[in-house]
Scaffold this motif. Structure first.
Motif, PDB file in Angstrom:
ATOM      1  N   HIS A 144       0.856  -1.186   0.000  1.00  0.00           N
ATOM      2  CA  HIS A 144       0.000   0.000   0.000  1.00  0.00           C
ATOM      3  C   HIS A 144       0.894   1.239   0.000  1.00  0.00           C
ATOM      4  N   VAL A 145       0.700   2.078  -1.017  1.00  0.00           N
ATOM      5  CA  VAL A 145       1.571   3.249  -1.123  1.00  0.00           C
ATOM      6  C   VAL A 145       0.755   4.536  -1.023  1.00  0.00           C
ATOM      7  N   ALA A 146       1.304   5.522  -0.331  1.00  0.00           N
ATOM      8  CA  ALA A 146       0.756   6.882  -0.362  1.00  0.00           C
ATOM      9  C   ALA A 146       1.641   7.690  -1.297  1.00  0.00           C
ATOM     10  N   VAL A 147       1.016   8.293  -2.303  1.00  0.00           N
ATOM     11  CA  VAL A 147       1.754   9.160  -3.216  1.00  0.00           C
ATOM     12  C   VAL A 147       1.435  10.586  -2.815  1.00  0.00           C
ATOM     13  N   ILE A 148       2.447  11.331  -2.441  1.00  0.00           N
ATOM     14  CA  ILE A 148       2.217  12.711  -2.008  1.00  0.00           C
ATOM     15  C   ILE A 148       2.520  13.638  -3.178  1.00  0.00           C
ATOM     16  N   GLU A 167      -2.296  -1.169  -3.375  1.00  0.00           N
ATOM     17  CA  GLU A 167      -3.312  -0.191  -2.985  1.00  0.00           C
ATOM     18  C   GLU A 167      -2.642   1.171  -3.099  1.00  0.00           C
ATOM     19  N   VAL A 168      -3.358   2.154  -3.669  1.00  0.00           N
ATOM     20  CA  VAL A 168      -2.730   3.462  -3.881  1.00  0.00           C
ATOM     21  C   VAL A 168      -3.630   4.588  -3.382  1.00  0.00           C
ATOM     22  N   ASP A 169      -3.079   5.445  -2.553  1.00  0.00           N
ATOM     23  CA  ASP A 169      -3.747   6.684  -2.138  1.00  0.00           C
ATOM     24  C   ASP A 169      -2.891   7.853  -2.583  1.00  0.00           C
ATOM     25  N   VAL A 170      -3.515   8.791  -3.321  1.00  0.00           N
ATOM     26  CA  VAL A 170      -2.792   9.982  -3.766  1.00  0.00           C
ATOM     27  C   VAL A 170      -3.272  11.165  -2.939  1.00  0.00           C
ATOM     28  N   ILE A 171      -2.321  11.917  -2.400  1.00  0.00           N
ATOM     29  CA  ILE A 171      -2.650  13.031  -1.503  1.00  0.00           C
ATOM     30  C   ILE A 171      -2.185  14.332  -2.154  1.00  0.00           C
ATOM     31  N   GLY A 198      -9.073   2.268  -9.437  1.00  0.00           N
ATOM     32  CA  GLY A 198      -9.010   1.854  -8.031  1.00  0.00           C
ATOM     33  C   GLY A 198      -8.067   2.686  -7.184  1.00  0.00           C
ATOM     34  N   ILE A 199      -7.567   3.795  -7.750  1.00  0.00           N
ATOM     35  CA  ILE A 199      -6.689   4.685  -6.972  1.00  0.00           C
ATOM     36  C   ILE A 199      -7.580   5.670  -6.204  1.00  0.00           C
ATOM     37  N   ARG A 200      -7.295   5.855  -4.909  1.00  0.00           N
ATOM     38  CA  ARG A 200      -8.063   6.838  -4.131  1.00  0.00           C
ATOM     39  C   ARG A 200      -7.321   8.168  -4.174  1.00  0.00           C
ATOM     40  N   ILE A 201      -8.027   9.214  -4.613  1.00  0.00           N
ATOM     41  CA  ILE A 201      -7.379  10.532  -4.719  1.00  0.00           C
ATOM     42  C   ILE A 201      -7.991  11.464  -3.678  1.00  0.00           C
ATOM     43  N   HIS A 202      -7.142  12.017  -2.827  1.00  0.00           N
ATOM     44  CA  HIS A 202      -7.587  12.938  -1.772  1.00  0.00           C
ATOM     45  C   HIS A 202      -7.165  14.341  -2.186  1.00  0.00           C
ATOM     46  N   LEU A 203      -8.140  15.216  -2.472  1.00  0.00           N
ATOM     47  CA  LEU A 203      -7.813  16.575  -2.919  1.00  0.00           C
ATOM     48  C   LEU A 203      -8.011  17.577  -1.784  1.00  0.00           C
ATOM     49  N   VAL A 233       5.893   5.357   0.982  1.00  0.00           N
ATOM     50  CA  VAL A 233       5.470   6.725   0.642  1.00  0.00           C
ATOM     51  C   VAL A 233       6.327   7.183  -0.533  1.00  0.00           C
ATOM     52  N   VAL A 234       5.680   7.698  -1.576  1.00  0.00           N
ATOM     53  CA  VAL A 234       6.432   8.261  -2.698  1.00  0.00           C
ATOM     54  C   VAL A 234       6.078   9.739  -2.794  1.00  0.00           C
TER      55      VAL A 234
END
Ligand code: FAD
Length: 404
Positions: A144-148, A167-171, A198-203, A233-234
């Motif tokens: 599971h990666v968070a992309v900042i 699993e990918v969350d983009v912040i 399936g990528i979750r994007i948090h704006l 985290v990337v």
């Protein structure tokens, strides 16, 4: 003293050396390379190479032999200080080189995340080959990666990570993805595509802390109170131009090393090009610093031509591309400062372009899976011509007829 010294062996530096020889320049050329690889291409680092396609050799502009044959001295060192009065460059090793002309092609470096725990080993960046290598390995094991940061590099990485099953969350702090670089039409499309994958994007949110267990990343907390459990985290929050060498030598710098329309600094023996240069642009009527392969290579060719007797104002037409999942984005011109956007093509069919206008004049075209519009954009903008918005919006209108 006619030696040309080039600091930085990225896209810009490599191209100056190659173009000088193409133009018949017969004097000494030294290319100062502070990376432990032959000069290589950066775009694949977040695209094909990251997916595991190809060996490092596939990234190199040219094999070793090219530099020997062309008598281009690749010097594994780092420029430390410019003695402008003596026209001498001092290297970190203590060695020095004298120059007739010095080209600063120092590029840019990652903007670092200023958060507690941001120095943990599983907080990664993506600018250089070694970083792409590290991520290529890590992607295989992470879950599971968070992309900042939802800029080009963050989203290219996110799409690849998702394809690889993470699993990918983009912040992203901004109100939409790639907000600084593209129109809302293109942001909306890519947001929908990444979300569908399936990528979750948090704006509109910021990462506020990175949690860890021992030395391992365990999660990221967001400014909206949410917490995302991740093991990687990337960070893709932009770059800082490498201006310090120039600044310490007393050359004017602002958000880049300041150069005129010929790409010369205030010192007639020193040019600056590529990601590090803030250049005067007659085409756009102001100063610009661009981060693209086109900008680096076209500026390199312009300087090589000047150093071999063919001085011309730099007037390259900007263009760019980004591959995200199955989608190819291509941009011709500068899509900033527009007041009207016209869409051509069919978003549902995943083939459309946003034509951007300022005061009725076409300034740029952003195309998704629509190469013909991009090619048209480069031609018409290169000719400093326009097309009426009504014609651009009419997909049955033959764009080529405008060029005839
Ligand atoms: P760089 O390529 O950064 O090269 C500068 C070099 O100078 C570096 O090797 C640096 O280590 C070296 N250096 C710095 N200081 C010194 C010193 N004091 N002494 C010696 N050496 C020094 N652009 C596109 O158009 N399309 C894309 O799809 C695209 N994708 C990209 C993907 C990634 C992952 C990245 C990182 C960039 C991407 N870009 C893309 C941008 C493009 O790669 C850059 O605009 C381009 O590399 C700029 O070239 P440059 O030579 O100015 O700088």
């Amino acid at each position: 003293q006619k030696t040309v010294l080039i600091v930085g062996a990225g896209h810009a530096g490599y191209q100056v050396a190659a173009s000088l020889r193409q133009h018949g320049f017969a004097e000494r050329i030294c290319l100062i390379n502070d990376e432990a690889h032959l000069p290589y291409q950066r775009p694949p680092l977040s695209k094909a190479y990251l997916k595991g396609e190809g060996k490092p050799d596939s990234l190199m502009f040219r094999p070793d032999k090219f530099y020997r044959d062309q008598n281009i001295e690749l010097i594994a060192d780092r420029a430390a200080f410019i003695d402008r009065a003596a026209q001498r460059l001092v290297l970190t090793s203590g060695a020095f080189l004298d120059y007739g002309h010095l080209v600063l092609a120092t590029g840019a470096r990652n903007r670092l995340l200023d958060l507690p725990n941001a120095n943990l080993p599983d907080v990664k960046y993506l600018r250089i080959l070694d970083e792409s290598e590290a991520l290529r390995l890590r992607i295989g094991a992470a879950k599971h990666v968070a992309v900042i940061g939802a800029g080009f590099i963050g989203l290219e990485f996110a799409a690849t990570a998702r394809i690889k099953g993470l699993e990918v969350d983009v912040i992203e702090l901004g109100p939409r993805v790639m907000a600084r670089a593209v129109t809302a039409e293109i942001s909306d499309y890519f947001q929908a595509r990444h979300t569908a994958a399936g990528i979750r994007i948090h704006l509109g949110v910021q990462a506020t802390s990175i949690e860890n267990t021992n030395e391992k990343v365990s999660g990221v907390s967001l400014s909206n109170g949410h917490h995302v459990p991740v093991d990687l985290v990337v960070v893709g929050v932009g770059v800082l131009p490498n201006v310090e060498l120039a600044a310490e030598a007393g050359l004017p710098v602002a958000s880049g090393i300041i150069v005129d329309e010929y790409l010369l600094t205030s010192d007639p023996n020193i040019s600056a090009i590529g990601d590090c240069a803030l250049f005067a642009s007659p085409r756009f009527g102001g100063s610009l610093r661009l981060e693209s392969v086109q900008n680096a290579t076209d500026q390199a060719r312009c300087v090589a031509a000047r150093l071999t007797g063919d001085a011309k104002v730099y007037d390259g037409l900007p263009w760019f591309w980004s591959d995200q999942g199955d989608d190819k984005l291509q941009i011709a011109g500068l899509t900033t400062g527009y007041d009207q956007v016209v869409v051509r093509g069919d978003r549902e069919a995943r083939s459309f372009s946003a034509f951007c206008y300022r005061a009725g004049q076409l300034v740029g075209i952003e195309s998704v899976n629509r190469a013909a519009d991009h090619v048209f954009g480069r031609k018409i903008l290169g000719l400093n011509r326009s097309i009426e918005p009504e014609k651009a919006a009419d997909a049955s209108f033959d764009l080529k007829s405008v060029l005839a």
